[in-house]
Motif scaffolding. Structure first.
Motif, short mmCIF file in Angstrom:
data_model
loop_
_atom_site.label_atom_id
_atom_site.label_comp_id
_atom_site.label_asym_id
_atom_site.label_seq_id
_atom_site.Cartn_x
_atom_site.Cartn_y
_atom_site.Cartn_z
N ARG A 62 6.30 56.46 42.53
CA ARG A 62 7.22 56.89 43.56
C ARG A 62 6.99 56.13 44.86
N MET A 66 -1.22 70.87 28.31
CA MET A 66 -2.31 71.54 29.01
C MET A 66 -2.16 73.05 28.94
N MET A 67 -0.90 73.53 29.08
CA MET A 67 -0.68 74.97 29.05
C MET A 67 -0.94 75.55 27.67
N ARG A 82 12.16 70.72 39.02
CA ARG A 82 11.56 69.77 39.95
C ARG A 82 12.34 68.49 39.96
N TRP A 83 12.36 67.79 41.10
CA TRP A 83 13.00 66.47 41.09
C TRP A 83 12.04 65.38 41.50
N MET A 92 1.96 68.56 31.04
CA MET A 92 1.79 69.92 31.54
C MET A 92 1.88 70.93 30.40
N GLU A 118 2.16 79.28 33.80
CA GLU A 118 2.41 79.19 32.38
C GLU A 118 3.62 80.02 31.99
N PRO A 165 19.82 64.29 41.00
CA PRO A 165 18.36 64.34 41.19
C PRO A 165 17.64 63.73 40.00
N THR A 166 16.52 63.06 40.26
CA THR A 166 15.74 62.46 39.17
C THR A 166 15.06 63.56 38.36
N GLU A 167 14.64 63.20 37.15
CA GLU A 167 14.03 64.22 36.30
C GLU A 167 12.61 64.49 36.75
N ALA A 168 12.12 65.64 36.35
CA ALA A 168 10.73 65.98 36.67
C ALA A 168 9.79 65.15 35.81
N THR A 169 8.67 64.71 36.41
CA THR A 169 7.72 63.86 35.68
C THR A 169 6.61 64.72 35.08
N CYS A 170 5.92 64.17 34.07
CA CYS A 170 4.70 64.77 33.53
C CYS A 170 4.91 66.14 32.87
N ILE A 171 6.10 66.38 32.33
CA ILE A 171 6.31 67.71 31.74
C ILE A 171 5.56 67.85 30.42
N PHE A 196 -3.40 65.09 32.39
CA PHE A 196 -2.38 65.57 33.34
C PHE A 196 -2.59 64.92 34.70
N TYR A 197 -3.85 64.88 35.15
CA TYR A 197 -4.12 64.29 36.46
C TYR A 197 -3.76 62.80 36.47
#
Lengths: 215, 123
Positions: free
Chosen positions: B90, B58-59, A213-214, B55, A204, B46-52, B79-80
């Motif tokens: 992917r 949830m935080m 992340r990529w 997340m 957190e 690089p591709t972007e981060a998923t599920c931000i 989130f899951y």
């Protein structure tokens, strides 16, 4: 001449063995289309040898076997398995003691099945996100990252085992300490749950780096 | 700017530069004015981060509820789900089709161009 082979890879056409007895007792009419095709495929294709840990008994549980394997030291499976059964026995004893001492209205809330307690405790210990080291511009950051199921299970079991091995009095036996930890984890208390919370707190705190992340 | 009709002072200035030898280099020998059969090697972004978003939701829930999992069960489930979907995406994506940004990596483009090269002469 027999060549000793460390790793062996089956031809991709080999199928996995089916161990569950229930799947063979279903009459033909109840099977769906896919299952019928699967049966016909199995009649033609070769099947891999079943590993010795896979069993069709009602008493076997893949999570428990995995846990016993992780507890095992230098291949002493006999000792690990006996420790595991003693742990389950001591959990049952403690819960029965609590059950008989409890008043009538609370008797239903007490869980006596050690397998249920084990699974619930492991589920409570599993972290939800983990941290991974990602290097950007020379500096390594701890980035919050979703974990796979296998990784979560492994971390939960590893934390439990290390906790029981290190933080105990010299004379307490492993089954006793493990049963204690499992009961605490079942109630969401205890040092393993605390470790999980610490990990979540760090994730957190580092949530700003999540974009590194990529995947 | 308007096309070749430059104002008068521009033409006079340019020809003055040419007289002072500041002229653009003449191509010797001139390469054929046709597209090459390969693309420059470009570092793939690089591709972007998923599920931000999931997340962070949830935080936020964790922060309110002192990191207990029981009150946050709904957010954790979402989130899951997001993570499972991203994982499936992917695995299923075929690299020969366009990536999520709409660009092919330069190696794939070069392979395609090699299969269909530029025709330099007619036989």
């Amino acid at each position: 001449r027999i060549m000793p082979v460390r790793w062996s890879r089956y031809n991709p056409s080999y199928l996995e063995p089916e161990v569950k007895k229930e799947s063979y007792q279903k009459p033909l009419e109840e099977l769906t289309e896919e299952e019928r095709e699967q049966m016909e495929l199995k009649a033609v294709r070769p099947i891999k040898a079943a590993p010795p840990t896979l069993s069709s008994s009602v008493f076997s549980d893949p999570m428990i076997s995995k846990f016993t394997n992780m507890m095992m030291k230098s291949g002493n499976k006999v000792l690990a398995r006996s420790l595991m059964s003693q742990t389950l026995e001591s959990i049952k004893r403690k819960q029965l003691e609590k059950y008989h001492k409890a008043p009538e209205n609370e008797k239903e809330t007490i869980e006596c099945n050690p397998y249920v307690i084990f699974h619930q405790a492991l589920k409570n210990c599993q972290p939800i996100i983990g941290l991974s080291n990602i290097t950007r511009g020379g500096k390594t950051y701890q980035v919050p990252v979703p974990l796979t199921d296998n990784r979560k299970r492994f971390l939960a079991m590893k934390w439990l085992i290390t906790e029981c091995r290190e933080n105990k009095h010299r004379r307490t036996m492993m089954p006793e300490k493990l049963s204690q930890e499992l009961l605490l984890a079942f109630n969401n208390e205890g040092p393993v749950i605390k470790k999980k919370h610490v990990l979540h707190k760090m994730a957190e705190a580092n949530r700003a780096y999540a974009h590194f992340r990529w995947w | 700017m308007a096309a070749p009709g430059y104002p008068g002072w521009v033409t006079r200035w340019v020809s003055g530069q040419w007289r002072n030898k500041k002229r653009p280099p003449a191509l010797r020998p001139p390469r054929p004015l046709a597209l090459a059969d390969k693309v420059a090697n470009r570092r793939e972004q690089p591709t972007e981060a998923t599920c931000i978003t999931e997340m962070s939701v949830m935080m936020a829930c964790w922060k309110q509820n002192d990191f207990n999992d029981a009150p946050c069960a709904e957010e954790i489930r979402m989130f899951y789900d997001c993570v499972a979907k991203a994982e499936k995406e992917r695995k299923n994506q075929n690299e020969d089709t366009l990536s999520s940004r709409g660009n092919l990596p330069s190696s794939k483009v070069n392979k395609l161009l090699r299969r269909f090269p530029q025709i330099t002469r007619y036989v």
